[in-house]
Design a protein around this motif. Structure first.
Motif: not given
Length: 377
Positions: A293, A299-301, A313, A315, A317, A323
């Motif tokens: 992570t 912004v998180r992924t 993957r 992602t 916001t 996501p």
């Protein structure tokens, strides 16, 4: 150095005074077993040395926390002062005392029990010796340096259990009443069942999950038991100096490649290791997934990668936005995760905790609860 005051405080914070583990916790100098440790901050592993910072040493050693003592192949005891590691995963540690005692409690250790435990720093072995006497304890680790260091530290406080350098997944020395492993396994080693006396008990965790397995040996050479309600996680068994880094190429591809399938998830973004039951269920169904992570502003992924080339993957916001999910490789790992979350959303729980366990003499484990079951090999 007034370590006793710290040790009594630790004991009072972990168990009640009438507990049979209270005095063991209060009279064992944990700081001698973790004079150096690795501390992670900002993604870097920094070496901490107790002798050069006694206050930090006492605080760290007598707080109910895990202290990492080996990163990759590098022991904290052998590293140069000032060492900072930019990469590497923990490969040995001193488990938080409260969890060590929890594992021992699940083992239902009697005053006459003979017990085999995993070594690590030797602190858990010391607690057991304080309770039973060192003649009743065998301590095993695959790392010869760890065994030697632990043996020296135990001897320094007058304890002489049997210390063995061996792979715990292979034949074990002697026959014992209890096996308590603070490393996780999958499958359950058949050698454990051979080493247990009839009616003996094993306590361990299933690799990659937060599941504590408790099982008693049966007359047919297998074992029956259950998954406890306590979540816990330990490092996996390793058979060499470090864990294999087999999914690196998959990880590099997953960083930025377009997925074979792209969709918007129905659920908010989840980093799977943050949820014990979801992580455990996923690992039982699709073992061997690695999780990563990153956060960049809002912004998180998250990534999921597997040695077979499957990857995800996802992602998002903000915390509530749906996501965008890229999936590639032979399997759709995010789809499996969403099915698990569907079940959790529908039923309010997952069947992993409290599941019944049956182990055949070869170590194959079957977990079941109601109509649900899974075979763990």
């Amino acid at each position: 150095m007034d370590w006793e005051t710290h040790a009594w405080r630790l004991a009072a914070g972990v168990v009640r005074p009438e507990s049979r583990w209270y005095r063991a916790l209060a009279t064992t100098p944990r700081h001698l077993f973790v004079s150096r440790w690795w501390e992670n901050s900002d993604g870097l592993w920094r070496l901490r040395d107790g002798v050069s910072d006694p206050d930090a040493w006492m605080h760290a050693a007598y707080t109910d926390q895990t202290l990492v003592t080996r990163v990759g192949p590098l022991h904290a005891d052998q590293a140069e002062l000032g060492t900072v590691l930019k990469t590497g995963s923990p490969t040995s540690s001193s488990t938080l005392p409260g969890l060590v005692v929890t594992m021992y409690r699940h083992a239902m250790i009697a005053d006459t029990s003979r017990v085999l435990v995993t070594t690590g720093t030797g602190y858990g072995t010391a607690l057991l010796c304080r309770r039973l006497g060192d003649g009743a304890v065998t301590s095993v680790d695959v790392d010869a340096i760890l065994v030697q260091k632990a043996d020296e530290r135990l001897a320094a406080i007058g304890l002489r259990p049997q210390m063995v350098c061996a792979d715990i997944t292979r034949p074990l020395p002697g026959v014992v009443d209890r096996i308590v492993s603070t490393v996780s396994v999958r499958p359950v080693p058949a050698s454990w069942l051979t080493a247990l006396r009839p009616g003996g008990r094993l306590v361990t965790t299933i690799a990659g999950t937060g599941l504590i397995l408790v099982a008693d040996k049966t007359e047919d050479g297998g074992a029956v038991g259950r998954i406890t309600s306590d979540p816990a996680g330990f490092m996996r068994t390793r058979h060499g100096a470090d864990y294999e880094d087999g999914a690196r190429e998959v990880w590099e591809k997953a960083r930025s490649a377009d997925g074979d399938e792209v969709k918007t998830s129905r659920y908010p973004l989840l980093y799977v290791p943050d949820s014990w039951d979801v992580m455990s269920m996923l690992e039982l169904l699709e073992p061997g997934i690695e999780h990563h992570t990153e956060t960049d502003g809002d912004v998180r992924t998250v990534w999921m990668v597997h040695l077979d080339g499957s990857w995800v993957r996802a992602t998002a916001t903000g915390f509530l936005s749906a996501p965008v999910v890229h999936q590639g490789g032979p399997r759709r790992l995010w789809d499996v995760l969403e099915k698990i979350r569907n079940r959790l959303n529908r039923e309010g729980t997952l069947p992993v905790y409290g599941a019944r366990a049956r182990i055949d003499p070869e170590g194959t484990l079957v977990l079941s609860r109601g109509k649900w079951s899974v075979t763990v090999r």
